[in-house]
Design a protein around this motif. Sequence first.
Motif, PDB file in Angstrom:
ATOM      1  N   LYS A   1      -3.228   0.620   7.578  1.00 54.47           N
ATOM      2  CA  LYS A   1      -3.642   1.777   6.770  1.00 54.47           C
ATOM      3  C   LYS A   1      -2.647   2.044   5.648  1.00 54.47           C
ATOM      4  O   LYS A   1      -3.041   2.326   4.517  1.00 54.47           O
ATOM      5  N   GLU A   2      -1.359   1.952   5.963  1.00 56.77           N
ATOM      6  CA  GLU A   2      -0.332   2.160   4.935  1.00 56.77           C
ATOM      7  C   GLU A   2      -0.392   1.052   3.890  1.00 56.77           C
ATOM      8  O   GLU A   2      -0.260   1.313   2.697  1.00 56.77           O
ATOM      9  N   LEU A   3      -0.614  -0.171   4.335  1.00 52.96           N
ATOM     10  CA  LEU A   3      -0.714  -1.303   3.415  1.00 52.96           C
ATOM     11  C   LEU A   3      -1.929  -1.143   2.504  1.00 52.96           C
ATOM     12  O   LEU A   3      -1.838  -1.381   1.290  1.00 52.96           O
ATOM     13  N   GLU A   4      -3.047  -0.714   3.068  1.00 55.00           N
ATOM     14  CA  GLU A   4      -4.239  -0.474   2.258  1.00 55.00           C
ATOM     15  C   GLU A   4      -3.994   0.632   1.231  1.00 55.00           C
ATOM     16  O   GLU A   4      -4.455   0.549   0.094  1.00 55.00           O
TER      17      GLU A   4
ATOM     18  N   ILE B   1      -1.136   1.307  -0.163  1.00 53.98           N
ATOM     19  CA  ILE B   1      -0.306   0.708  -1.208  1.00 53.98           C
ATOM     20  C   ILE B   1      -1.175  -0.094  -2.170  1.00 53.98           C
ATOM     21  O   ILE B   1      -1.032   0.014  -3.391  1.00 53.98           O
ATOM     22  N   VAL B   2      -2.106  -0.860  -1.626  1.00 54.86           N
ATOM     23  CA  VAL B   2      -3.000  -1.675  -2.464  1.00 54.86           C
ATOM     24  C   VAL B   2      -3.850  -0.765  -3.357  1.00 54.86           C
ATOM     25  O   VAL B   2      -4.010  -1.036  -4.553  1.00 54.86           O
ATOM     26  N   GLN B   3      -4.368   0.337  -2.800  1.00 53.81           N
ATOM     27  CA  GLN B   3      -5.150   1.273  -3.598  1.00 53.81           C
ATOM     28  C   GLN B   3      -4.317   1.883  -4.728  1.00 53.81           C
ATOM     29  O   GLN B   3      -4.786   2.025  -5.855  1.00 53.81           O
ATOM     30  N   SER B   4      -3.079   2.227  -4.433  1.00 53.68           N
ATOM     31  CA  SER B   4      -2.187   2.781  -5.461  1.00 53.68           C
ATOM     32  C   SER B   4      -1.943   1.771  -6.573  1.00 53.68           C
ATOM     33  O   SER B   4      -1.932   2.130  -7.750  1.00 53.68           O
ATOM     34  N   LEU B   5      -1.769   0.510  -6.193  1.00 53.29           N
ATOM     35  CA  LEU B   5      -1.556  -0.542  -7.193  1.00 53.29           C
ATOM     36  C   LEU B   5      -2.796  -0.722  -8.060  1.00 53.29           C
ATOM     37  O   LEU B   5      -2.696  -0.911  -9.274  1.00 53.29           O
ATOM     38  N   LYS B   6      -3.961  -0.674  -7.451  1.00 52.88           N
ATOM     39  CA  LYS B   6      -5.214  -0.812  -8.199  1.00 52.88           C
ATOM     40  C   LYS B   6      -5.377   0.334  -9.200  1.00 52.88           C
ATOM     41  O   LYS B   6      -5.770   0.112 -10.342  1.00 52.88           O
ATOM     42  N   LYS B   7      -5.059   1.554  -8.787  1.00 56.78           N
ATOM     43  CA  LYS B   7      -5.144   2.716  -9.675  1.00 56.78           C
ATOM     44  C   LYS B   7      -4.164   2.592 -10.836  1.00 56.78           C
ATOM     45  O   LYS B   7      -4.471   2.955 -11.963  1.00 56.78           O
TER      46      LYS B   7
END
Length: 122
Positions: free
Chosen positions: A108-111, A113-119
């Motif tokens: 969940k934390e990794l996901e 992080i990925v969402q933050s990078l995408k934004k």
Amino acid sequence: MPQLTKAEERVMQALWQQDNNTILIRDIITVMPAPKPHANTVNTILKILTEKGFVAIEPLGNANAFRPLVSKKEYSSRSITQIVKGYFDGSFADMISFFVADKNLDIKELESIVQSLKKKKQ
């Protein structure tokens, strides 16, 4: 930017809590966690932090007030970058992999992080 000792970092944490306002030594000690250092110790650390360019001294009547010249965000960013360079050969991906393998980072934390990078890329 020089690295802070643990004692210097404790004082800076107290200063950063004040939202860049000036603060007296007694107020710094008040917000510091236990065990509370002696005022002379804090004063010595503040002089060192001033010499390193982390803190400004502002006369306030018979006392001195202090304020940070380096933000917590700026110092944190530099510190993390130094850790990544020193321990992970400059690779943030290797650092993330380390935390995933060590079970300090769950899916969940990794996901997140990925969402933050995408934004950030948008």
